[in-house]
Write a protein that holds these residues in place. Sequence first.
Motif, PDB file in Angstrom:
ATOM      1  N   PRO A   1       0.997  -1.172   0.093  1.00 22.83           N
ATOM      2  CA  PRO A   1      -0.014   0.068  -0.035  1.00 22.83           C
ATOM      3  C   PRO A   1       0.893   1.221   0.051  1.00 22.83           C
ATOM      4  O   PRO A   1       1.874   1.340   0.740  1.00 22.83           O
ATOM      5  N   VAL A   2       0.456   2.285  -0.922  1.00 21.75           N
ATOM      6  CA  VAL A   2       1.335   3.506  -1.014  1.00 21.75           C
ATOM      7  C   VAL A   2       0.532   4.667  -0.656  1.00 21.75           C
ATOM      8  O   VAL A   2       1.339   5.671  -0.353  1.00 21.75           O
ATOM      9  N   ALA A   3      -0.569   4.727  -0.466  1.00 20.37           N
ATOM     10  CA  ALA A   3      -1.510   5.759   0.141  1.00 20.37           C
ATOM     11  C   ALA A   3      -3.067   5.031   0.294  1.00 20.37           C
ATOM     12  O   ALA A   3      -3.460   4.329   0.012  1.00 20.37           O
ATOM     13  N   GLN A   4      -3.513   5.849   1.478  1.00 19.39           N
ATOM     14  CA  GLN A   4      -4.731   5.484   1.918  1.00 19.39           C
ATOM     15  C   GLN A   4      -5.668   6.929   2.262  1.00 19.39           C
ATOM     16  O   GLN A   4      -5.248   7.778   2.569  1.00 19.39           O
ATOM     17  N   LEU A   5      -6.916   6.776   2.079  1.00 16.49           N
ATOM     18  CA  LEU A   5      -7.734   7.746   2.309  1.00 16.49           C
ATOM     19  C   LEU A   5      -9.177   7.150   2.647  1.00 16.49           C
ATOM     20  O   LEU A   5      -9.780   6.141   2.003  1.00 16.49           O
ATOM     21  N   ARG A   6      -9.639   7.900   3.587  1.00 16.11           N
ATOM     22  CA  ARG A   6     -11.086   7.703   3.984  1.00 16.11           C
ATOM     23  C   ARG A   6     -12.185   8.802   3.477  1.00 16.11           C
ATOM     24  O   ARG A   6     -11.980   9.961   3.858  1.00 16.11           O
ATOM     25  N   LEU A   7     -12.779   8.297   2.512  1.00 10.83           N
ATOM     26  CA  LEU A   7     -13.727   9.431   1.935  1.00 10.83           C
ATOM     27  C   LEU A   7     -14.780   9.826   2.780  1.00 10.83           C
ATOM     28  O   LEU A   7     -15.208   9.312   3.899  1.00 10.83           O
ATOM     29  N   PRO A   8     -15.324  11.133   2.309  1.00  7.86           N
ATOM     30  CA  PRO A   8     -16.267  11.840   3.436  1.00  7.86           C
ATOM     31  C   PRO A   8     -17.489  11.029   3.756  1.00  7.86           C
ATOM     32  O   PRO A   8     -17.822  10.208   2.915  1.00  7.86           O
ATOM     33  N   GLN A   9     -17.828  11.119   5.093  1.00  7.90           N
ATOM     34  CA  GLN A   9     -19.187  10.392   5.549  1.00  7.90           C
ATOM     35  C   GLN A   9     -19.031   8.944   5.632  1.00  7.90           C
ATOM     36  O   GLN A   9     -19.950   8.184   5.886  1.00  7.90           O
ATOM     37  N   ALA A  10     -17.723   8.361   5.462  1.00  6.75           N
ATOM     38  CA  ALA A  10     -17.394   6.991   5.493  1.00  6.75           C
ATOM     39  C   ALA A  10     -18.223   6.191   4.533  1.00  6.75           C
ATOM     40  O   ALA A  10     -18.776   4.900   5.386  1.00  6.75           O
ATOM     41  N   GLU A  11     -18.917   6.494   3.571  1.00  7.61           N
ATOM     42  CA  GLU A  11     -19.748   5.615   2.638  1.00  7.61           C
ATOM     43  C   GLU A  11     -19.077   4.677   1.939  1.00  7.61           C
ATOM     44  O   GLU A  11     -18.025   4.834   1.417  1.00  7.61           O
ATOM     45  N   ASP A  12     -19.715   3.516   1.518  1.00  5.39           N
ATOM     46  CA  ASP A  12     -18.987   2.523   0.942  1.00  5.39           C
ATOM     47  C   ASP A  12     -18.660   2.769  -0.391  1.00  5.39           C
ATOM     48  O   ASP A  12     -19.284   3.668  -0.989  1.00  5.39           O
ATOM     49  N   VAL A  13     -17.329   2.463  -0.621  1.00  6.49           N
ATOM     50  CA  VAL A  13     -16.603   2.884  -2.070  1.00  6.49           C
ATOM     51  C   VAL A  13     -17.258   1.743  -3.066  1.00  6.49           C
ATOM     52  O   VAL A  13     -16.846   0.638  -2.888  1.00  6.49           O
ATOM     53  N   THR A  14     -18.016   2.085  -3.853  1.00  3.95           N
ATOM     54  CA  THR A  14     -18.620   0.887  -4.792  1.00  3.95           C
ATOM     55  C   THR A  14     -17.983   0.758  -6.095  1.00  3.95           C
ATOM     56  O   THR A  14     -18.078  -0.118  -6.812  1.00  3.95           O
ATOM     57  N   SER A  15     -17.342   1.898  -6.463  1.00  2.00           N
ATOM     58  CA  SER A  15     -16.539   1.807  -7.949  1.00  2.00           C
ATOM     59  C   SER A  15     -15.334   2.456  -7.918  1.00  2.00           C
ATOM     60  O   SER A  15     -15.457   3.822  -7.320  1.00  2.00           O
ATOM     61  N   VAL A  16     -14.358   2.166  -8.504  1.00  2.00           N
ATOM     62  CA  VAL A  16     -13.310   2.971  -8.594  1.00  2.00           C
ATOM     63  C   VAL A  16     -12.773   2.807 -10.133  1.00  2.00           C
ATOM     64  O   VAL A  16     -12.800   1.612 -10.683  1.00  2.00           O
TER      65      VAL A  16
ATOM     66  N   ILE B   1     -24.690   4.884  -6.121  1.00  2.00           N
ATOM     67  CA  ILE B   1     -24.021   4.379  -7.360  1.00  2.00           C
ATOM     68  C   ILE B   1     -23.600   3.192  -7.094  1.00  2.00           C
ATOM     69  O   ILE B   1     -22.731   2.678  -6.251  1.00  2.00           O
ATOM     70  N   ASN B   2     -23.622   2.168  -8.307  1.00  2.00           N
ATOM     71  CA  ASN B   2     -23.280   0.796  -8.191  1.00  2.00           C
ATOM     72  C   ASN B   2     -22.000   0.647  -9.289  1.00  2.00           C
ATOM     73  O   ASN B   2     -21.364  -0.381  -9.083  1.00  2.00           O
ATOM     74  N   CYS B   3     -21.881   1.544 -10.295  1.00  2.00           N
ATOM     75  CA  CYS B   3     -20.935   1.403 -11.353  1.00  2.00           C
ATOM     76  C   CYS B   3     -20.577   2.669 -12.009  1.00  2.00           C
ATOM     77  O   CYS B   3     -21.556   3.476 -12.418  1.00  2.00           O
ATOM     78  N   LEU B   4     -19.303   2.922 -12.392  1.00  2.00           N
ATOM     79  CA  LEU B   4     -18.843   4.038 -13.173  1.00  2.00           C
ATOM     80  C   LEU B   4     -18.200   3.713 -14.410  1.00  2.00           C
ATOM     81  O   LEU B   4     -17.590   2.407 -14.381  1.00  2.00           O
ATOM     82  N   SER B   5     -18.410   4.280 -15.520  1.00  2.00           N
ATOM     83  CA  SER B   5     -17.593   3.866 -16.618  1.00  2.00           C
ATOM     84  C   SER B   5     -17.222   5.281 -17.383  1.00  2.00           C
ATOM     85  O   SER B   5     -18.126   6.273 -17.489  1.00  2.00           O
ATOM     86  N   VAL B   6     -15.934   5.268 -17.874  1.00  2.00           N
ATOM     87  CA  VAL B   6     -15.382   6.505 -18.732  1.00  2.00           C
ATOM     88  C   VAL B   6     -15.477   6.087 -20.211  1.00  2.00           C
ATOM     89  O   VAL B   6     -14.818   5.013 -20.335  1.00  2.00           O
ATOM     90  N   ASN B   7     -15.692   7.074 -20.949  1.00  2.00           N
ATOM     91  CA  ASN B   7     -15.389   6.695 -22.329  1.00  2.00           C
ATOM     92  C   ASN B   7     -13.907   6.522 -23.156  1.00  2.00           C
ATOM     93  O   ASN B   7     -13.042   7.227 -22.077  1.00  2.00           O
TER      94      ASN B   7
END
Length: 401
Positions: free
Chosen positions: A47-62, A102-108
């Motif tokens: 692990p090279v970096a860690q972050l806890r996103l605001p409001q501690a909501e589940d991270v569902t897509s990266v 949100i369940n899923c992200l996609s970028v073109n």
Amino acid sequence: RCPWSMAVKWSGGHSSSVLCLNVSAEGLVASGAERGELVLWDGGGSPVAQLRLPQAEDVTSVLFSARSPSTLYTSHGETISVLDVRSLQEPLQRFHVNEEEINCLSVNDTDSFLAAADDSGAIKVVDLESKKVSRSLRHSNICSSVAFRPQRPQSLVSCGLDMQVMLWNLQKARPLWTMNLQECDVEEESSQSAGQFFNPPLAHSLSVASCGNVFGCGAQDGKIRIFRVTGVRFERELEFQAHSLGVSQVLFMPEVYWLLSGGNDGKVLLWDVSSNVGKQQKSPAKSLHRKKAQAAASSRKDGKLNKVASNEQPGVVPKLSIEHGEKVNWLSCAEIKGSRRVKMAKGSISLRSLNETLTRCCRAGEGTEGWAMGQYTIPEHWASLETSVGNRILRSLHQKR
């Protein structure tokens, strides 16, 4: 001495269950977990970096940007955060455009549009230049997966718990083509066991092959369906029973028609569908009609309908089967340090050359042990072993461990 050797073990990054993964073009791995945990890993598993996103909501897509590997899109709750992985701190930007989680992200391919599918059934398409929603698309139930088609920046496919698979073009608000998986099964007199009767084809995951015209869909009935897009419509080219429980993830490998699937039955399977979809049919509609006619003819004997399992189609057998033991949350694939790796949430698979290397997944720890994985190398001559033999070797090795 066992010809399999332990290569790596990843741990220390998460204290909660890993929900999603993605790998950048530079080999950096991002993993999202419950309670807002986001971790970046180097190619060696540190692990090279860690972050806890605001409001501690589940991270569902990266999701890493295709054109700017330092840009990472993450979804947590109803929010999309844009991060710079060179300095993993506060998000550079946030989008609050979705109505529910949100369940899923996609970028073109051109990095011009970002699509976010959510529990309300909505797909919000954000213009990344203007930073505004350019199109709102919709399913009638939870939209579980969305994916832009490679080399077609305005075209995308989606699926959801309404059992619908849809083809979209961003120039239109309505789908170009829709297929209801349940209605297709009824039309073809698809037989289901008593257990499957209560598992309708709720669609969970999509993956588009690198050609952009072929995509696969995994559903709750344990089946994988392969489709081919022709113009403004798509046709089903192949369907087979892949898992004994729902298919949670499907992933086409880069540049080939090899498909990975993960299921609620705790298995990870590798399929080669190239003989079924590798060549463009002159007339997909006629081809599908011919397949239906052949299936109907082969299923009747002495005037009675005989049930034929979909996994009995010739050529559709798994090339590799791994007993992971738990539902697979996410699959991702990339080249890392010269070897092809498939990362799996709650574990990992590594296929150094798809025929030579296998990574045996360890269960991810829940709690302080975090996310861990084990990797083994298979001698090249083992690649020709039948799947059943390979499975016995895997079970034997697992018992020894």
